[in-house]
Design a protein around this motif. Structure first.
Motif, PDB file in Angstrom:
ATOM      1  N   PHE A  42       0.833  -1.210   0.000  1.00 15.38           N
ATOM      2  CA  PHE A  42       0.000   0.000   0.000  1.00 15.38           C
ATOM      3  C   PHE A  42       0.866   1.257   0.000  1.00 15.38           C
ATOM      4  N   ALA A  43       1.907   1.263   0.838  1.00 13.81           N
ATOM      5  CA  ALA A  43       2.791   2.427   0.909  1.00 13.81           C
ATOM      6  C   ALA A  43       3.488   2.658  -0.428  1.00 13.81           C
ATOM      7  N   GLY A  44       4.007   1.590  -1.031  1.00 19.76           N
ATOM      8  CA  GLY A  44       4.677   1.715  -2.319  1.00 19.76           C
ATOM      9  C   GLY A  44       3.732   2.174  -3.415  1.00 19.76           C
ATOM     10  N   ALA A  45       2.502   1.635  -3.404  1.00 18.50           N
ATOM     11  CA  ALA A  45       1.520   2.014  -4.424  1.00 18.50           C
ATOM     12  C   ALA A  45       1.133   3.485  -4.299  1.00 18.50           C
ATOM     13  N   ALA A  46       0.950   3.953  -3.067  1.00 22.54           N
ATOM     14  CA  ALA A  46       0.570   5.354  -2.852  1.00 22.54           C
ATOM     15  C   ALA A  46       1.665   6.291  -3.338  1.00 22.54           C
ATOM     16  N   LEU A  47       2.913   5.964  -2.998  1.00 21.41           N
ATOM     17  CA  LEU A  47       4.031   6.801  -3.434  1.00 21.41           C
ATOM     18  C   LEU A  47       4.213   6.734  -4.957  1.00 21.41           C
ATOM     19  N   GLY A  48       4.068   5.549  -5.516  1.00 17.98           N
ATOM     20  CA  GLY A  48       4.230   5.389  -6.960  1.00 17.98           C
ATOM     21  C   GLY A  48       3.154   6.109  -7.753  1.00 17.98           C
ATOM     22  N   LEU A  49       1.913   6.047  -7.262  1.00 20.00           N
ATOM     23  CA  LEU A  49       0.814   6.734  -7.944  1.00 20.00           C
ATOM     24  C   LEU A  49       1.017   8.240  -7.908  1.00 20.00           C
ATOM     25  N   SER A  50       1.446   8.734  -6.747  1.00 22.49           N
ATOM     26  CA  SER A  50       1.707  10.168  -6.605  1.00 22.49           C
ATOM     27  C   SER A  50       2.805  10.616  -7.561  1.00 22.49           C
ATOM     28  N   ALA A  51       3.893   9.832  -7.607  1.00 19.13           N
ATOM     29  CA  ALA A  51       5.009  10.180  -8.492  1.00 19.13           C
ATOM     30  C   ALA A  51       4.615  10.034  -9.959  1.00 19.13           C
ATOM     31  N   GLY A  52       3.796   9.035 -10.265  1.00 15.80           N
ATOM     32  CA  GLY A  52       3.418   8.787 -11.647  1.00 15.80           C
ATOM     33  C   GLY A  52       2.535   9.866 -12.242  1.00 15.80           C
ATOM     34  N   LEU A  53       1.700  10.488 -11.403  1.00 15.66           N
ATOM     35  CA  LEU A  53       0.769  11.507 -11.891  1.00 15.66           C
ATOM     36  C   LEU A  53       1.256  12.930 -11.648  1.00 15.66           C
ATOM     37  N   SER A  54       2.351  13.075 -10.920  1.00 15.62           N
ATOM     38  CA  SER A  54       2.868  14.421 -10.659  1.00 15.62           C
ATOM     39  C   SER A  54       3.464  15.017 -11.928  1.00 15.62           C
ATOM     40  N   PRO A  55       3.183  16.299 -12.199  1.00 14.11           N
ATOM     41  CA  PRO A  55       3.795  16.948 -13.374  1.00 14.11           C
ATOM     42  C   PRO A  55       5.317  16.912 -13.267  1.00 14.11           C
ATOM     43  N   GLY A  56       5.952  16.623 -14.354  1.00 10.93           N
ATOM     44  CA  GLY A  56       7.409  16.566 -14.379  1.00 10.93           C
ATOM     45  C   GLY A  56       7.885  16.328 -15.794  1.00 10.93           C
ATOM     46  N   PRO A  57       9.191  16.358 -16.005  1.00 12.88           N
ATOM     47  CA  PRO A  57       9.743  16.200 -17.354  1.00 12.88           C
ATOM     48  C   PRO A  57       9.413  14.850 -17.977  1.00 12.88           C
ATOM     49  N   LEU A  58       9.391  13.778 -17.171  1.00  8.66           N
ATOM     50  CA  LEU A  58       9.115  12.460 -17.729  1.00  8.66           C
ATOM     51  C   LEU A  58       7.659  12.361 -18.186  1.00  8.66           C
ATOM     52  N   LEU A  59       6.737  12.897 -17.399  1.00  9.10           N
ATOM     53  CA  LEU A  59       5.329  12.879 -17.790  1.00  9.10           C
ATOM     54  C   LEU A  59       5.112  13.713 -19.049  1.00  9.10           C
ATOM     55  N   ALA A  60       5.800  14.849 -19.138  1.00  4.87           N
ATOM     56  CA  ALA A  60       5.704  15.682 -20.337  1.00  4.87           C
ATOM     57  C   ALA A  60       6.221  14.930 -21.558  1.00  4.87           C
ATOM     58  N   LEU A  61       7.309  14.174 -21.397  1.00  7.80           N
ATOM     59  CA  LEU A  61       7.854  13.398 -22.509  1.00  7.80           C
ATOM     60  C   LEU A  61       6.903  12.276 -22.920  1.00  7.80           C
ATOM     61  N   VAL A  62       6.208  11.684 -21.949  1.00 11.93           N
ATOM     62  CA  VAL A  62       5.207  10.656 -22.266  1.00 11.93           C
ATOM     63  C   VAL A  62       4.162  11.243 -23.217  1.00 11.93           C
ATOM     64  N   ILE A  63       3.677  12.449 -22.901  1.00 10.15           N
ATOM     65  CA  ILE A  63       2.651  13.095 -23.726  1.00 10.15           C
ATOM     66  C   ILE A  63       3.217  13.491 -25.085  1.00 10.15           C
TER      67      ILE A  63
END
Length: 209
Positions: free
Chosen positions: A11-32
């Motif tokens: 649960f702890a890992g999933a919560a942190l991973g989801l937060s990091a995965g959806l947070s705006p950042g250079p990697l998310l911008a590159l995905v788009i």
């Protein structure tokens, strides 16, 4: 936060991973960017890059406890390299033209772009050095299964969230039309330049501590 059993660690890992995965950042911008420019598959390749880049970071953080967080000059140099690389990616987005207007096919190189962007990003080093490694150590104290659960939860949600963004972008991106398509790519290019500026500012702050 207790990390002694696999369920809590997952649960702890999933919560942190989801937060990091959806947070705006250079990697998310590159995905788009890669999804709009090429396909959902190319965006997913960028999303999967942390599976490769984070492994050595996690190991170093576990060995050094605080990783590069205690070496500001080294982290500043890495961050400046990241700023330069993001500028290069931003220029590609600013010069983007829709596929039917592009005279020469280009190679997406999505996974390689994702790997470079993530390796030169200070955020994974700071996260694993200050948050991830201590939590993983706590999970390991509860047994190997808890540690594995934490890592599976974190990376599963981190990558899954970014893949979901790629799928949504692929589904709704074409609705923008030719002109809107170009404007979105220009906007993403400006966003990447903004992240490059943030990287440069972070490097300056690290050097002047």
């Amino acid at each position: 936060m207790t990390m002694g059993d696999p369920a809590s660690a997952l649960f702890a890992g999933a919560a942190l991973g989801l937060s990091a995965g959806l947070s705006p950042g250079p990697l998310l911008a590159l995905v788009i960017v890669q999804t709009l420019a090429f396909s959902v598959r190319e965006g997913a390749k960028v999303a999967a890059s942390p599976l490769v880049t984070d492994a050595p970071i996690v190991l170093c953080a576990l060995l050094l406890t605080s990783g590069l967080a205690e070496h500001p000059r080294l982290l500043a140099t890495l961050t400046l390299c990241g700023a330069a690389y993001l500028c290069r990616c931003a220029l590609g987005s600013l010069r983007f033209r829709p596929p039917n207007e592009t005279p020469i096919p280009v190679q997406p190189q999505s996974f390689r772009k994702g790997v470079f962007a993530n390796l030169l990003n200070p955020s994974p080093y700071l996260f694993w050095g200050t948050v991830g490694a201590p939590l993983l150590t706590q999970a390991w104290a509860g047994g190997a299964s808890a540690a594995v659960a934490f890592l599976c939860g974190f990376f599963g949600c981190l990558v899954g969230a970014k893949v979901l963004v790629a799928m949504l972008t692929g589904r709704f991106g074409p609705l923008l039309g030719g002109r809107g398509y170009v404007l979105v790519m220009r906007g993403l290019g400006i966003m990447l330049l903004g992240y490059a500026g943030w990287f440069a500012r972070t490097a300056w702050e690290l050097l002047t501590r």
